[in-house]
Design a protein around this motif. Structure first.
Motif, PDB file in Angstrom:
ATOM      1  N   UNK C  51       0.770  -1.240   0.000  1.00 49.21           N
ATOM      2  CA  UNK C  51       0.000   0.000   0.000  1.00 49.21           C
ATOM      3  C   UNK C  51       0.805   1.296   0.000  1.00 49.21           C
ATOM      4  N   UNK C  52       2.070   1.299   0.480  1.00 46.36           N
ATOM      5  CA  UNK C  52       2.772   2.579   0.505  1.00 46.36           C
ATOM      6  C   UNK C  52       3.811   2.724  -0.605  1.00 46.36           C
ATOM      7  N   UNK C  53       3.845   1.759  -1.488  1.00 44.89           N
ATOM      8  CA  UNK C  53       4.897   1.745  -2.497  1.00 44.89           C
ATOM      9  C   UNK C  53       4.419   2.451  -3.774  1.00 44.89           C
ATOM     10  N   UNK C  57       2.928   0.976  -7.439  1.00 48.06           N
ATOM     11  CA  UNK C  57       1.581   1.313  -7.907  1.00 48.06           C
ATOM     12  C   UNK C  57       1.648   1.968  -9.286  1.00 48.06           C
ATOM     13  N   UNK C  58       2.640   2.869  -9.485  1.00 42.71           N
ATOM     14  CA  UNK C  58       2.786   3.529 -10.785  1.00 42.71           C
ATOM     15  C   UNK C  58       3.027   2.485 -11.880  1.00 42.71           C
TER      16      UNK C  58
ATOM     17  N   UNK D 123      -5.704   2.864  -1.680  1.00 47.39           N
ATOM     18  CA  UNK D 123      -4.343   3.370  -1.471  1.00 47.39           C
ATOM     19  C   UNK D 123      -4.342   4.857  -1.129  1.00 47.39           C
ATOM     20  N   UNK D 124      -5.170   5.246  -0.142  1.00 46.84           N
ATOM     21  CA  UNK D 124      -5.364   6.669   0.157  1.00 46.84           C
ATOM     22  C   UNK D 124      -4.107   7.405   0.592  1.00 46.84           C
ATOM     23  N   UNK D 125      -3.105   6.670   1.100  1.00 49.65           N
ATOM     24  CA  UNK D 125      -1.894   7.353   1.542  1.00 49.65           C
ATOM     25  C   UNK D 125      -0.755   7.183   0.544  1.00 49.65           C
ATOM     26  N   UNK D 191       0.383  13.176   0.372  1.00 52.23           N
ATOM     27  CA  UNK D 191      -0.943  12.795  -0.129  1.00 52.23           C
ATOM     28  C   UNK D 191      -2.067  13.376   0.715  1.00 52.23           C
ATOM     29  N   UNK D 192      -1.846  13.493   2.042  1.00 54.87           N
ATOM     30  CA  UNK D 192      -2.892  14.021   2.917  1.00 54.87           C
ATOM     31  C   UNK D 192      -3.148  15.496   2.604  1.00 54.87           C
TER      32      UNK D 192
END
Lengths: 214, 214, 214, 214
Positions: C51-53, C57-58, D123-125, D191-192
């Protein structure tokens, strides 16, 4: 150029534009409700059994019972909410920005019903699922009552319809949302009792209707 | 204020409001049927094969045959039910609460078709899948006939249309639901025979139509 | 009772009923096409990465490229088919049972587009996926041309629109379905070449439009 | 035969056909937006826990928080874009091929929102998810402004509505798309912060509206 128009013509124009805009809001609301009610079918998954085993398929379909109950209940509730919504909108002679936002909020809650219904079908004996379902439906019914009483207060309901619409803006109208919201603590003790209360609420709503109003 | 309106004006108002409400019921029904018929495509899953293997993909697509059959059949049946529904509604000069509830029940059955169709596509040779499909479609067709005969009995069909609508409220109209319902016990013996009966029913319906009515 | 109506009144009634029925067919068709075009989004699955990568994701979103191409192509093709369909229906002064069945067949093919598009997005370099896509879109475009030439032949197109509609019922109108159908054997040799042909077809269709007709 | 029509009658015909076509474009756009907004609910998946464990279900539902935030945000943004779109279309006295293509492009971006919203909920963050969401919504808002200023320039907005529509075609109208597009580089850092900017944009849009226009 607009200055060249006679007042009467401009009035006709304004009225006709207003009606077109109004028709679009109604059509959009109906569209969203129609889609939400139809998406309920996606909660019924075809079971996975050996392809020629009739008995296994029959048993697996019987296991869909809670999902079918949630489907029938949600279809009936949303169908009824649509009826009330469409009767209410038929009485409006105008609307304003707040009513628009209230209507969008109402629709946002209705759109959550397929999710709430899936939750209820999957976890029908789990108090949290029952409470979530009651909260979403109760809020939708509450926003509906608030919309109607706001429209009454702001004179957006046409004179001819005020008498028929009035009962929907009084404390008595809070029965439907009230029942859903009251069932939330009940579900903590007994999820089944909460669902029985919903069915009673439906009977009471029918009775009210028979007794006169809308 | 409403008291100030002349009777004629109030009549025009009532008629126009009635037509608006009626148009919304029709639009809502059409919307639900259009969405249900389109959701049928979600039953066709893209197969999972090695990406450059044309032959494997061709075989996997051929395996979708039963799903494509269920798709075509369901699209045709729902399409035809929509035609009958929309011709019937075009003849109505009024409606009441019962017709409204009957119509919602009808729609609730139509919305189940994507599920029934997925079941039939997945388990086409399993008698339980065939019986479930027949039961849902048969019930929908039955509710349709009941709605029409109720509307005839309660004088909700406009005078000009009574003659043309009459055949749809007689025993002969029970052919379509009857065929689906009769195919249920047949499916117990042979699921394939039951599906052949459905196709015959379609031919008979076409013949009836050619022979005169709607 | 119907006998009591004057001929003129009956004519007005018939015309108004006819228009209502016609409006419902148009609305139903539009509804089905709108739903099919919107369901295209369901082919875009949110990728599954840590989730933080951001980089992962790109990369995963970039891998959706072929699905986005299929989405854009299908949206454009269905959007264009809808434009032609709605212009054609605007010229109709009547319709019959055959046109109704042709229209349902057309819609049944359009409803398959989300499936065909998912197939193309998943297996864009597989000849079988490209051929399937071309076959479904080619058939839809062909049924469209057949509907228009049938309506011209049966005098269902209003006199005022016959000249503007005529080119859509001639051999030249077969360019769009023809290109899709011709691309099928091409895909056997090169799936990429087949897709280039589709893009060329769009340019040619635009050119035709500029050159005069509809 | 068409030659036999008087000019006035032909004009009436043309106007009425034009209105029918226009109504269909509006209905199609509304339909697509209504479906896209309703499909947002499919991003809320019923969690998988042991069926009688209330606490586990409560925790799992709480984990849906980011998805519910994405749902509420996307519903509000699309709902607002629909309002602007429908007010803009109400002012049009005509349209041309370019406006049609711009409208389809706009719809193609709106249809992507359920995907973008699912991405944001999952993936909100993650900066890439936030940037993708901002890009899709920003582009949709930008195409909207471009449509309005094109319609103003080409005299497609009715004279009576030019004054009220003008602010939507000026640099000030670029605030909404601008905020989304500006938030893209911000998301790279935080992102926030990017999401806070979106909420501010909404407040500013509300303020603008209060201050006068549309």
């Amino acid at each position: 150029m607009a200055g060249g128009e006679s007042t009467a013509r401009r009035d006709r124009r304004a009225r006709s534009e207003h009606e077109t805009e109004f028709a679009r809001i109604v059509a959009f609301s109906d569209g969203v409700i129609a889609i939400a009610i139809t998406l309920l079918v996606l909660n019924l998954d075809v079971p996975d059994v050996h392809s020629n085993d009739g008995e296994a398929l029959a048993r697996a379909l019987a296991d869909l019972g809670p999902h079918l109950f949630a489907y029938a209940l949600s279809f009936a509730v949303v169908g009824r909410l649509w009826l009330v919504h469409h009767r209410f909108f038929a009485t409006l002679q105008g609307f304003d920005g707040r009513l628009m936002i209230a209507n969008l909020t109402y629709l946002a809650l209705i759109v959550l019903v397929p999710f709430a219904s899936d939750l209820l079908g999957t976890y029908g004996e789990n108090e949290v699922a029952v409470m979530t379902y009651a909260a979403i439906l109760g809020l939708a019914a509450l926003v509906n009552v608030l919309m109607i009483s706001y429209a009454m207060r702001e004179d957006l309901v046409s004179a001819a319809d005020r008498r028929a619409t009035a009962p929907f803006a009084t404390a008595r109208a809070l029965v439907t949302p009230g029942v859903f919201l009251v069932s939330i603590p009940v579900a903590l003790v007994s999820p089944v009792a909460a669902q029985l209360i919903w069915l009673l609420a439906f009977v009471s709503v029918r009775f009210q209707r028979r007794a006169g109003s809308i």
